[in-house]
Design a protein around this motif. Structure first.
Motif, PDB file in Angstrom:
ATOM      1  N   LEU A  21      54.858 -21.454 -10.508  1.00 51.71           N
ATOM      2  CA  LEU A  21      53.907 -20.550 -11.143  1.00 51.71           C
ATOM      3  C   LEU A  21      52.625 -21.287 -11.508  1.00 51.71           C
ATOM      4  O   LEU A  21      52.644 -22.482 -11.802  1.00 51.71           O
ATOM      5  CB  LEU A  21      54.522 -19.947 -12.410  1.00 51.71           C
ATOM      6  CG  LEU A  21      55.791 -19.126 -12.221  1.00 51.71           C
ATOM      7  CD1 LEU A  21      56.355 -18.732 -13.572  1.00 51.71           C
ATOM      8  CD2 LEU A  21      55.514 -17.903 -11.385  1.00 51.71           C
ATOM      9  N   SER A  22      51.542 -20.545 -11.542  1.00 49.94           N
ATOM     10  CA  SER A  22      50.277 -21.133 -11.961  1.00 49.94           C
ATOM     11  C   SER A  22      50.259 -21.231 -13.486  1.00 49.94           C
ATOM     12  O   SER A  22      51.104 -20.661 -14.183  1.00 49.94           O
ATOM     13  CB  SER A  22      49.104 -20.290 -11.472  1.00 49.94           C
ATOM     14  OG  SER A  22      49.104 -19.052 -12.136  1.00 49.94           O
ATOM     15  N   ARG A  40      48.169 -19.940 -15.612  1.00 48.88           N
ATOM     16  CA  ARG A  40      47.936 -18.635 -16.242  1.00 48.88           C
ATOM     17  C   ARG A  40      49.198 -17.784 -16.242  1.00 48.88           C
ATOM     18  O   ARG A  40      49.490 -17.106 -17.236  1.00 48.88           O
ATOM     19  CB  ARG A  40      46.817 -17.897 -15.505  1.00 48.88           C
ATOM     20  CG  ARG A  40      45.462 -18.462 -15.791  1.00 48.88           C
ATOM     21  CD  ARG A  40      44.400 -17.639 -15.122  1.00 48.88           C
ATOM     22  NE  ARG A  40      43.086 -18.203 -15.407  1.00 48.88           N
ATOM     23  CZ  ARG A  40      41.993 -17.880 -14.771  1.00 48.88           C
ATOM     24  NH1 ARG A  40      42.040 -17.017 -13.789  1.00 48.88           N
ATOM     25  NH2 ARG A  40      40.840 -18.413 -15.097  1.00 48.88           N
ATOM     26  N   GLU A  41      49.930 -17.801 -15.134  1.00 43.42           N
ATOM     27  CA  GLU A  41      51.161 -17.018 -15.062  1.00 43.42           C
ATOM     28  C   GLU A  41      52.184 -17.531 -16.070  1.00 43.42           C
ATOM     29  O   GLU A  41      52.851 -16.749 -16.745  1.00 43.42           O
ATOM     30  CB  GLU A  41      51.736 -17.067 -13.650  1.00 43.42           C
ATOM     31  CG  GLU A  41      50.908 -16.324 -12.622  1.00 43.42           C
ATOM     32  CD  GLU A  41      51.383 -16.553 -11.206  1.00 43.42           C
ATOM     33  OE1 GLU A  41      52.029 -17.593 -10.940  1.00 43.42           O
ATOM     34  OE2 GLU A  41      51.090 -15.699 -10.347  1.00 43.42           O
ATOM     35  N   ARG A  42      52.318 -18.880 -16.167  1.00 45.76           N
ATOM     36  CA  ARG A  42      53.256 -19.455 -17.136  1.00 45.76           C
ATOM     37  C   ARG A  42      52.876 -19.054 -18.555  1.00 45.76           C
ATOM     38  O   ARG A  42      53.729 -18.673 -19.358  1.00 45.76           O
ATOM     39  CB  ARG A  42      53.259 -20.982 -17.026  1.00 45.76           C
ATOM     40  CG  ARG A  42      54.124 -21.525 -15.930  1.00 45.76           C
ATOM     41  CD  ARG A  42      54.368 -23.012 -16.110  1.00 45.76           C
ATOM     42  NE  ARG A  42      53.165 -23.780 -16.362  1.00 45.76           N
ATOM     43  CZ  ARG A  42      52.399 -24.338 -15.433  1.00 45.76           C
ATOM     44  NH1 ARG A  42      52.714 -24.219 -14.163  1.00 45.76           N
ATOM     45  NH2 ARG A  42      51.327 -25.028 -15.750  1.00 45.76           N
ATOM     46  N   GLU A  43      51.581 -19.147 -18.881  1.00 47.07           N
ATOM     47  CA  GLU A  43      51.128 -18.791 -20.227  1.00 47.07           C
ATOM     48  C   GLU A  43      51.374 -17.315 -20.514  1.00 47.07           C
ATOM     49  O   GLU A  43      51.755 -16.957 -21.633  1.00 47.07           O
ATOM     50  CB  GLU A  43      49.648 -19.130 -20.388  1.00 47.07           C
ATOM     51  CG  GLU A  43      49.380 -20.614 -20.470  1.00 47.07           C
ATOM     52  CD  GLU A  43      47.895 -20.934 -20.527  1.00 47.07           C
ATOM     53  OE1 GLU A  43      47.066 -20.007 -20.438  1.00 47.07           O
ATOM     54  OE2 GLU A  43      47.564 -22.119 -20.674  1.00 47.07           O
ATOM     55  N   GLU A  44      51.166 -16.466 -19.525  1.00 46.09           N
ATOM     56  CA  GLU A  44      51.392 -15.026 -19.711  1.00 46.09           C
ATOM     57  C   GLU A  44      52.866 -14.748 -19.991  1.00 46.09           C
ATOM     58  O   GLU A  44      53.200 -13.964 -20.880  1.00 46.09           O
ATOM     59  CB  GLU A  44      50.933 -14.275 -18.456  1.00 46.09           C
ATOM     60  CG  GLU A  44      50.980 -12.781 -18.590  1.00 46.09           C
ATOM     61  CD  GLU A  44      49.963 -12.248 -19.562  1.00 46.09           C
ATOM     62  OE1 GLU A  44      50.246 -11.194 -20.168  1.00 46.09           O
ATOM     63  OE2 GLU A  44      48.905 -12.875 -19.736  1.00 46.09           O
ATOM     64  N   ILE A  45      53.763 -15.411 -19.254  1.00 43.96           N
ATOM     65  CA  ILE A  45      55.197 -15.219 -19.463  1.00 43.96           C
ATOM     66  C   ILE A  45      55.608 -15.718 -20.847  1.00 43.96           C
ATOM     67  O   ILE A  45      56.371 -15.056 -21.560  1.00 43.96           O
ATOM     68  CB  ILE A  45      56.000 -15.918 -18.344  1.00 43.96           C
ATOM     69  CG1 ILE A  45      55.785 -15.182 -17.021  1.00 43.96           C
ATOM     70  CG2 ILE A  45      57.476 -15.974 -18.690  1.00 43.96           C
ATOM     71  CD1 ILE A  45      56.332 -15.911 -15.814  1.00 43.96           C
TER      72      ILE A  45
END
Length: 158
Positions: free
Chosen positions: A94-95, A97-102
């Motif tokens: 995951l990028s 941003r994706e990790r932070e969103e999750i």
């Protein structure tokens, strides 16, 4: 900006094509249009080894790469993968941003769970506020009942 479009730069020399060269280019183009195979045959007759080397170089280096030699050890060439080689079942990284969103979603869910259980400061404050409001409503209801009883007693005495 002056009218009439773009103007040439001051002091730059003008370049004119030689009429002989224009004629030669036009003849070559006409021959190519008439016999497209003639160009390939003519180039194939002269020095088979050198022409094959030139063609392979031109295939490998397209665009600017053909003009400039690049010796960058860090440069990774893009290799196209075949459908059979692509592993769909492998976990995709995951990028950021994706990790932070999750992580953000998980923390919000965790907070809501604690909030519903009444373990967060905000939940405790809400429950205390609700208890105060409930008590005020009960007191107001008792007062109304007493006023009604008093009004009924007054009517009964008359």
């Amino acid at each position: 900006m002056p009218r009439g479009g773009k103007r040439g730069h001051k002091g730059r020399g003008k370049q004119f094509s030689n009429p002989d060269e224009i004629d030669r280019q036009m003849k070559a183009q006409k021959e190519l249009e008439e016999n497209p195979n003639a160009e390939k045959e003519a180039s194939g007759d002269s020095d088979d080894e050198s022409s094959s080397d030139d063609e392979s170089d031109s295939r490998k280096r397209s665009g600017v790469e053909g003009l400039i030699e690049i010796e960058n050890p860090n440069r990774v060439s893009q290799k196209s993968k075949k459908v059979a080689e692509v592993d769909v079942s492998a976990p995709r990284e995951l990028s950021r941003r994706e990790r932070e969103e999750i992580e953000k979603q998980k923390s919000k869910e965790r907070y809501m769970k604690l909030h519903l259980e009444g373990k967060t400061e905000q939940a405790r404050a809400d429950l205390a506020r609700l208890a105060i409001i409930k008590k005020q409503r009960e007191d107001a209801a008792k007062k109304r009942d007493e006023l009604r009883k008093d009004a009924d007693d007054a009517k009964a005495k008359r």
